[in-house]
Design a protein around this motif. Structure first.
Motif, PDB file in Angstrom:
ATOM      1  N   PHE A 167      20.841  55.589  33.863  1.00  0.00           N
ATOM      2  CA  PHE A 167      20.936  54.892  33.480  1.00  0.00           C
ATOM      3  C   PHE A 167      20.127  54.403  32.326  1.00  0.00           C
ATOM      4  N   GLN A 168      19.840  55.003  31.846  1.00  0.00           N
ATOM      5  CA  GLN A 168      18.840  54.147  30.259  1.00  0.00           C
ATOM      6  C   GLN A 168      19.775  55.699  29.361  1.00  0.00           C
ATOM      7  N   LEU A 169      19.825  56.618  29.724  1.00  0.00           N
ATOM      8  CA  LEU A 169      20.511  58.260  29.108  1.00  0.00           C
ATOM      9  C   LEU A 169      21.981  57.410  28.939  1.00  0.00           C
ATOM     10  N   MET A 170      22.654  57.082  30.359  1.00  0.00           N
ATOM     11  CA  MET A 170      24.030  56.572  29.894  1.00  0.00           C
ATOM     12  C   MET A 170      23.782  55.147  28.706  1.00  0.00           C
ATOM     13  N   VAL A 171      23.618  53.962  28.850  1.00  0.00           N
ATOM     14  CA  VAL A 171      23.179  53.132  28.159  1.00  0.00           C
ATOM     15  C   VAL A 171      23.096  53.444  26.839  1.00  0.00           C
ATOM     16  N   GLY A 172      21.790  54.310  26.301  1.00  0.00           N
ATOM     17  CA  GLY A 172      21.217  54.945  25.231  1.00  0.00           C
ATOM     18  C   GLY A 172      22.742  55.699  24.392  1.00  0.00           C
ATOM     19  N   LEU A 173      23.294  55.829  24.881  1.00  0.00           N
ATOM     20  CA  LEU A 173      24.088  57.206  24.331  1.00  0.00           C
ATOM     21  C   LEU A 173      25.855  56.080  24.270  1.00  0.00           C
ATOM     22  N   GLY A 174      25.841  55.575  25.244  1.00  0.00           N
ATOM     23  CA  GLY A 174      27.049  54.700  24.952  1.00  0.00           C
ATOM     24  C   GLY A 174      26.723  53.419  24.141  1.00  0.00           C
ATOM     25  N   THR A 175      25.466  53.121  23.152  1.00  0.00           N
ATOM     26  CA  THR A 175      25.171  52.577  22.378  1.00  0.00           C
ATOM     27  C   THR A 175      25.185  53.572  20.545  1.00  0.00           C
ATOM     28  N   LEU A 176      25.135  54.859  21.229  1.00  0.00           N
ATOM     29  CA  LEU A 176      25.398  54.898  19.875  1.00  0.00           C
ATOM     30  C   LEU A 176      26.831  55.133  19.397  1.00  0.00           C
ATOM     31  N   MET A 177      27.592  55.296  20.386  1.00  0.00           N
ATOM     32  CA  MET A 177      28.740  56.304  20.161  1.00  0.00           C
ATOM     33  C   MET A 177      29.323  54.711  19.734  1.00  0.00           C
ATOM     34  N   MET A 178      29.338  54.181  20.544  1.00  0.00           N
ATOM     35  CA  MET A 178      30.115  51.945  20.359  1.00  0.00           C
ATOM     36  C   MET A 178      29.303  52.035  18.346  1.00  0.00           C
ATOM     37  N   GLY A 179      28.162  52.405  17.380  1.00  0.00           N
ATOM     38  CA  GLY A 179      27.385  52.044  16.556  1.00  0.00           C
ATOM     39  C   GLY A 179      28.191  53.351  15.232  1.00  0.00           C
ATOM     40  N   ILE A 180      28.898  54.658  16.147  1.00  0.00           N
ATOM     41  CA  ILE A 180      29.603  55.283  15.500  1.00  0.00           C
ATOM     42  C   ILE A 180      31.120  54.670  15.225  1.00  0.00           C
ATOM     43  N   ALA A 181      31.698  54.087  16.585  1.00  0.00           N
ATOM     44  CA  ALA A 181      32.992  53.176  16.959  1.00  0.00           C
ATOM     45  C   ALA A 181      33.294  52.597  15.573  1.00  0.00           C
ATOM     46  N   ALA A 182      31.900  51.180  15.376  1.00  0.00           N
ATOM     47  CA  ALA A 182      31.936  50.226  14.559  1.00  0.00           C
ATOM     48  C   ALA A 182      31.932  51.155  13.242  1.00  0.00           C
ATOM     49  N   VAL A 183      31.346  51.975  13.035  1.00  0.00           N
ATOM     50  CA  VAL A 183      31.319  52.527  11.344  1.00  0.00           C
ATOM     51  C   VAL A 183      32.169  53.264  10.927  1.00  0.00           C
ATOM     52  N   TYR A 184      33.288  54.037  12.155  1.00  0.00           N
ATOM     53  CA  TYR A 184      34.613  54.448  11.600  1.00  0.00           C
ATOM     54  C   TYR A 184      35.357  53.389  11.056  1.00  0.00           C
ATOM     55  N   PHE A 185      35.243  52.099  11.984  1.00  0.00           N
ATOM     56  CA  PHE A 185      36.310  50.695  11.584  1.00  0.00           C
ATOM     57  C   PHE A 185      36.455  50.403  11.233  1.00  0.00           C
ATOM     58  N   LEU A 186      35.019  50.554  10.086  1.00  0.00           N
ATOM     59  CA  LEU A 186      34.277  49.453   9.277  1.00  0.00           C
ATOM     60  C   LEU A 186      35.075  50.329   7.645  1.00  0.00           C
ATOM     61  N   ALA A 187      34.661  51.509   8.015  1.00  0.00           N
ATOM     62  CA  ALA A 187      35.526  52.823   6.940  1.00  0.00           C
ATOM     63  C   ALA A 187      37.027  52.097   7.306  1.00  0.00           C
ATOM     64  N   LEU A 188      38.117  51.734   8.542  1.00  0.00           N
ATOM     65  CA  LEU A 188      39.515  51.723   8.816  1.00  0.00           C
ATOM     66  C   LEU A 188      39.582  50.885   6.992  1.00  0.00           C
ATOM     67  N   TRP A 189      38.365  50.058   7.771  1.00  0.00           N
ATOM     68  CA  TRP A 189      39.341  48.346   7.144  1.00  0.00           C
ATOM     69  C   TRP A 189      38.794  48.646   6.106  1.00  0.00           C
ATOM     70  N   ARG A 190      38.120  48.730   5.493  1.00  0.00           N
ATOM     71  CA  ARG A 190      37.305  48.101   3.808  1.00  0.00           C
ATOM     72  C   ARG A 190      36.704  50.125   2.921  1.00  0.00           C
ATOM     73  N   LYS A 191      36.245  50.379   4.227  1.00  0.00           N
ATOM     74  CA  LYS A 191      35.286  52.162   2.814  1.00  0.00           C
ATOM     75  C   LYS A 191      36.082  53.025   3.031  1.00  0.00           C
ATOM     76  N   LYS A 192      37.695  53.473   2.648  1.00  0.00           N
ATOM     77  CA  LYS A 192      38.521  54.536   2.880  1.00  0.00           C
ATOM     78  C   LYS A 192      37.883  56.034   2.530  1.00  0.00           C
ATOM     79  N   GLN A 193      36.793  55.614   1.457  1.00  0.00           N
ATOM     80  CA  GLN A 193      36.562  57.067   1.124  1.00  0.00           C
ATOM     81  C   GLN A 193      35.684  57.825   2.110  1.00  0.00           C
ATOM     82  N   TRP A 194      34.840  56.667   2.857  1.00  0.00           N
ATOM     83  CA  TRP A 194      34.325  57.778   3.893  1.00  0.00           C
ATOM     84  C   TRP A 194      34.699  57.817   4.525  1.00  0.00           C
ATOM     85  N   LEU A 195      36.466  57.830   4.889  1.00  0.00           N
ATOM     86  CA  LEU A 195      37.086  58.919   5.877  1.00  0.00           C
ATOM     87  C   LEU A 195      36.839  60.611   5.755  1.00  0.00           C
ATOM     88  N   THR A 196      37.085  60.369   4.775  1.00  0.00           N
ATOM     89  CA  THR A 196      36.966  61.881   4.449  1.00  0.00           C
ATOM     90  C   THR A 196      35.476  63.053   3.708  1.00  0.00           C
TER      91      THR A 196
END
Length: 447
Positions: A320-349
């Motif tokens: 359970f700890q492993l599942m939650v930890g990896l889910g949190t990691l993926m959620m963090g990467i997802a948030a960074v990716y959408f921030l790149a799409l919204w405000r930081k286009k240069q991050w996408l490459t």
């Protein structure tokens, strides 16, 4: 290894192997359909190439999933005959409907693979959508059957007899919605991050930039959205488990003692002999809030569960700890990716953002395996929660250990074959799907 442990190990191996192909079979056709839609709307041939490349991957995973799923069907009867004798008439409906969905998926996939330049383009696209919808339905129906094992319904259990059977009530049991939602989002997140990670690796290496950029952005969008939604379904599932299976919740959280304002345990190593968790970080009141929506609510501990009915603690807690930890990691990467799409286009490459997706390639599937470990081990010692024990359902046939060793060898061999086929498919992309002259190339990844 005794026969009971061998039977459980063989089932765990088969499920752990099959679930990866099930997730990909549920999700990849939607990626394929989106790329195909962009091809039809824009006539950008790169999208057509992405669609055709992904369709070959879908075919590989469909064939492998069909084999491993068929094996699982036989194993239910061979390894757990008592379970199937009583449970089959009750939850047979979702399995029958799953078979129907599987046949529809197979027919639609055949139409799609051989329909290029033969069907109306939009009808051809529609067959690809049918592959995805039927695959998703197939997965949800199987989860409904597993949910019934966690929340048995649709029958009366009187003097060891299963009476007044209602297959509809059994299929739509109390657990099916939360499990189906959580599993569907997990499949999209795991597959999205895995596919995006492969294409991100190719982009970091400067391979066929137009092709891999379009493929990466489709997969990353699906994976990121699912990763951000997953905590909501996780909260829904946790509250459901707290209500229906307090013993499983106690094992997941290594919650040994019933108490009000129960603390949430982060990490740690459960010590079942001393009824405590070592090396853990505890957040006061948070478990009560997550389980019941109230910081003061009492949470049932393992001390309220009869010793013979308690699940193991170490395995479900760590999983359970492993599942939650990896889910949190993926959620963090997802948030960074959408921030790149919204405000930081240069991050996408940028190489660092692509590197995050490369590093997270296996994260979703490890989390899926951990989640299923929690579901199955946390239900023990029951195969049908509160009704039939796992030990009472196992086959009396001797020699199961040899069957386990044989199937382990078969699955390892099949895994190597799939890895080889996928590796060859990925390496052949530049040769099979060249970018046409005049197609603008995206900027290469930079630091």
């Amino acid at each position: 290894m005794d026969d009971f442990l061998a039977a459980r190990s063989q089932m765990a191996l088969s499920l752990g192997f099959h679930i990866i192909f099930s997730c990909i079979g549920m999700v990849m056709p939607f990626f394929m359909a989106v790329a195909h839609y962009y091809w039809l709307r824009t006539q950008d041939v790169t999208y057509k190439n992405v669609t055709r490349a992904w369709s070959k991957g879908v075919a590989i995973f469909f064939a492998t999933g069909a084999v491993s799923g068929t094996v699982l069907s036989f194993e239910l009867g061979l390894l757990w005959p008592k379970f199937m004798e009583h449970a089959g008439p009750i939850f047979g409906m979702p399995f029958s409907l799953e078979g129907t969905a599987f046949f529809i998926e197979a027919i639609a996939l055949g139409f799609f693979l051989y329909g290029w330049d033969r069907f109306n383009p939009w009808f051809h696209w529609f067959t690809g959508v049918v592959v995805g919808v039927s695959g998703l339905a197939s997965g949800i129906l199987v989860v409904a059957a597993n949910a019934w094992m966690n929340s048995p319904a649709g029958f009366d259990y009187v003097n060891g007899q299963y009476l007044n059977i209602d297959p509809i009530a059994a299929m739509f049991n109390d657990a099916w919605l939360s499990q189906a939602l959580h599993m569907t989002l997990a499949a999209f997140a795991a597959t999205g991050f895995a596919v995006a990670g492969v294409h991100a690796l190719m982009l970091r290496r400067g391979r066929n930039l137009a092709f891999h950029t379009r493929a990466f952005r489709i997969a990353a969008a699906f994976g990121a959205v699912a990763a951000l939604l997953q905590p909501l379904s996780g909260d829904f599932s946790a509250k459901d488990v707290a209500r229906r299976q307090p013993a499983k919740l106690a094992a997941m959280e290594a919650h040994f003692h019933t108490e009000k304002s129960a603390s949430l345990v982060l990490g740690g190593l459960p010590n079942e002999d001393k009824q405590r968790v070592d090396y853990a970080l505890k957040i006061p009141g948070m478990l009560s809030f997550l389980a019941h929506g109230n910081f003061e609510q009492e949470v049932t501990g393992l001390d309220r569960i009869a010793p013979e009915n308690r699940p193991p603690v170490v395995v479900p807690h760590i999983a359970f700890q492993l599942m939650v930890g990896l889910g949190t990691l993926m959620m963090g990467i997802a948030a960074v990716y959408f921030l790149a799409l919204w405000r930081k286009k240069q991050w996408l490459t940028s190489r660092w953002l692509l590197g995050l997706f490369v590093a997270a390639t296996p994260a979703g599937f490890i989390a899926v395996e951990a989640g299923w470990t929690v579901t199955e081990v946390g239900r023990q010692p029951w195969i049908i929660n509160g009704v039939m024990r796992t030990a009472d359902a196992v086959t009396p046939m001797p020699g199961i250990a040899y069957s386990f060793y044989l199937f382990t060898a078969v699955y390892l061999s099949l895994s190597l074959v799939v890895i080889f086929l996928l590796y060859r498919q990925i390496r052949m992309v530049p040769e099979l799907y060249d970018v046409p002259a005049g197609t603008p190339e995206p900027e290469p990844a930079h630091a």
